[in-house]
Scaffold this motif. Structure first.
Motif, PDB file in Angstrom:
ATOM      1  N   TRP A   1       6.771   0.517  -8.529  1.00 44.96           N
ATOM      2  CA  TRP A   1       5.880  -0.489  -7.949  1.00 44.96           C
ATOM      3  C   TRP A   1       6.064  -1.843  -8.629  1.00 44.96           C
ATOM      4  CZ3 TRP A   1       1.897  -3.332 -10.203  1.00 44.96           C
ATOM      5  CH2 TRP A   1       1.215  -4.171  -9.302  1.00 44.96           C
TER       6      TRP A   1
ATOM      7  N   GLU B   1       0.826  -1.204   0.000  1.00 46.15           N
ATOM      8  CA  GLU B   1       0.000   0.000   0.000  1.00 46.15           C
ATOM      9  C   GLU B   1       0.863   1.257   0.000  1.00 46.15           C
ATOM     10  OE1 GLU B   1      -3.626   0.601   0.103  1.00 46.15           O
ATOM     11  OE2 GLU B   1      -3.225  -1.258  -0.967  1.00 46.15           O
ATOM     12  N   ILE B   2       1.925   1.233   0.785  1.00 44.78           N
ATOM     13  CA  ILE B   2       2.810   2.393   0.850  1.00 44.78           C
ATOM     14  C   ILE B   2       3.500   2.631  -0.489  1.00 44.78           C
ATOM     15  CG2 ILE B   2       4.915   3.313   1.906  1.00 44.78           C
ATOM     16  CD1 ILE B   2       4.088   1.850   4.483  1.00 44.78           C
ATOM     17  N   VAL B   3       3.989   1.542  -1.090  1.00 46.07           N
ATOM     18  CA  VAL B   3       4.752   1.681  -2.339  1.00 46.07           C
ATOM     19  C   VAL B   3       3.867   2.174  -3.472  1.00 46.07           C
ATOM     20  CG1 VAL B   3       6.072   0.446  -4.091  1.00 46.07           C
ATOM     21  CG2 VAL B   3       6.479  -0.013  -1.671  1.00 46.07           C
ATOM     22  N   TRP B   4       2.709   1.535  -3.695  1.00 44.07           N
ATOM     23  CA  TRP B   4       1.928   1.918  -4.869  1.00 44.07           C
ATOM     24  C   TRP B   4       1.287   3.295  -4.718  1.00 44.07           C
ATOM     25  CZ3 TRP B   4      -3.128   3.256  -5.622  1.00 44.07           C
ATOM     26  CH2 TRP B   4      -4.102   2.860  -4.708  1.00 44.07           C
ATOM     27  N   ARG B   5       1.062   3.720  -3.481  1.00 43.47           N
ATOM     28  CA  ARG B   5       0.448   5.030  -3.271  1.00 43.47           C
ATOM     29  C   ARG B   5       1.461   6.174  -3.329  1.00 43.47           C
ATOM     30  NH1 ARG B   5      -4.825   4.788  -1.264  1.00 43.47           N
ATOM     31  NH2 ARG B   5      -5.500   2.665  -0.683  1.00 43.47           N
ATOM     32  N   THR B   6       2.744   5.856  -3.202  1.00 45.47           N
ATOM     33  CA  THR B   6       3.748   6.919  -3.138  1.00 45.47           C
ATOM     34  C   THR B   6       4.763   6.891  -4.274  1.00 45.47           C
ATOM     35  OG1 THR B   6       5.220   5.601  -1.718  1.00 45.47           O
ATOM     36  CG2 THR B   6       3.580   6.987  -0.611  1.00 45.47           C
ATOM     37  N   GLN B   7       4.801   5.791  -5.042  1.00 50.83           N
ATOM     38  CA  GLN B   7       5.835   5.642  -6.052  1.00 50.83           C
ATOM     39  C   GLN B   7       5.235   5.518  -7.445  1.00 50.83           C
ATOM     40  OE1 GLN B   7       9.053   5.946  -5.034  1.00 50.83           O
ATOM     41  NE2 GLN B   7       8.176   6.202  -2.976  1.00 50.83           N
ATOM     42  N   SER B   8       6.107   5.602  -8.445  1.00 54.53           N
ATOM     43  CA  SER B   8       5.677   5.492  -9.839  1.00 54.53           C
ATOM     44  C   SER B   8       5.309   4.056 -10.176  1.00 54.53           C
ATOM     45  CB  SER B   8       6.801   5.962 -10.764  1.00 54.53           C
ATOM     46  OG  SER B   8       7.908   5.067 -10.681  1.00 54.53           O
TER      47      SER B   8
END
Length: 230
Positions: free
Chosen positions: A194, A183-190
């Protein structure tokens, strides 16, 4: 005793005999079935034009030309490849392992929503959903005095009751941690970051976690005589 924690799906007796007689995939084919779709997903996102000739007839021009074209292409490749992988596994062994089956069903379902609604959120959330389901299943199994972990590991090792209980807690917590991390990665990264997190990132994290559990498993292993008992 009546409160003894035991593996689910009746892995002793007849089920053990069936598992022993079922054909097994060769190591290389097993690796291809399990990780081939993820590798293709990664390659398709990095080089979507390699797959355009195959997908141009089934995907709309908007999906192949927009800002998320690479991820839409990768999603399509993933959906097809997981079905092929399951088909190969069934053809070789005569059965469908539950974990790859659940993973494939969710990949097709969330991938279909991704393409139909042209929204990459669904394929990204699929990782969160599947690891949350795995974690929940392990903890619910403990609450019901059942062990799902030996089934997931194909009864490959024999541990004490306390060992299985503690290892189940560890794996359950780990799966929930992976869901939160996704959740953290896909919401904050390209998209590209991801995809790299999904593969090979999660594979590396899983391998490191499994290695970290080796000393614990060795401490809680049953000896040869106890391991042979139902």
């Amino acid at each position: 005793m009546s409160g003894t924690l035991r593996p689910d799906t009746k892995l002793s007796g007849a089920a053990k005999e069936k598992a022993a007689t079922d054909a097994e995939l060769s190591p290389w084919l097993k690796m291809g079935v399990e990780f081939g779709p993820l590798a293709l997903f990664f390659v398709a996102n990095a080089r979507p034009r390699l797959f355009e000739p195959l997908l141009a007839r089934v995907l709309s021009p908007e999906l192949l030309a927009g800002p998320n074209a690479a991820l839409f292409t990768a999603t399509s490749v993933l959906m097809v490849s997981v079905v092929i992988a399951l088909t190969v596994s069934f053809a070789e062994t005569g059965r469908l392992p539950i974990v790859p089956l659940v993973t494939a069903v969710l990949a097709v379902a969330f991938g279909g929503l991704t393409l139909y609604l042209q929204d990459t959120t669904f394929i990204k959330m699929k990782v969160t959903v599947i690891y949350s389901l795995f974690g929940a299943a392990l903890f619910i199994g403990l609450a019901m005095n059942r062990l799902f972990l030996p089934f997931i590991f194909n009864n490959a090792m024999a541990l004490t009751e306390r060992g299985w209980r503690l290892l189940t807690v560890r794996w359950g917590a780990f799966f929930f941690a992976l869901a939160i991390l996704n959740e953290i990665v896909w919401r904050t990264q390209s998209n590209d970051v991801w995809v790299a997190f999904k593969f090979p990132g999660i594979f590396i994290i899983l391998a490191l976690f499994m290695l970290s559990q080796a000393p614990f498993i060795m401490r809680h292993q049953l000896d040869g005589e106890d391991a042979g008992k139902d």
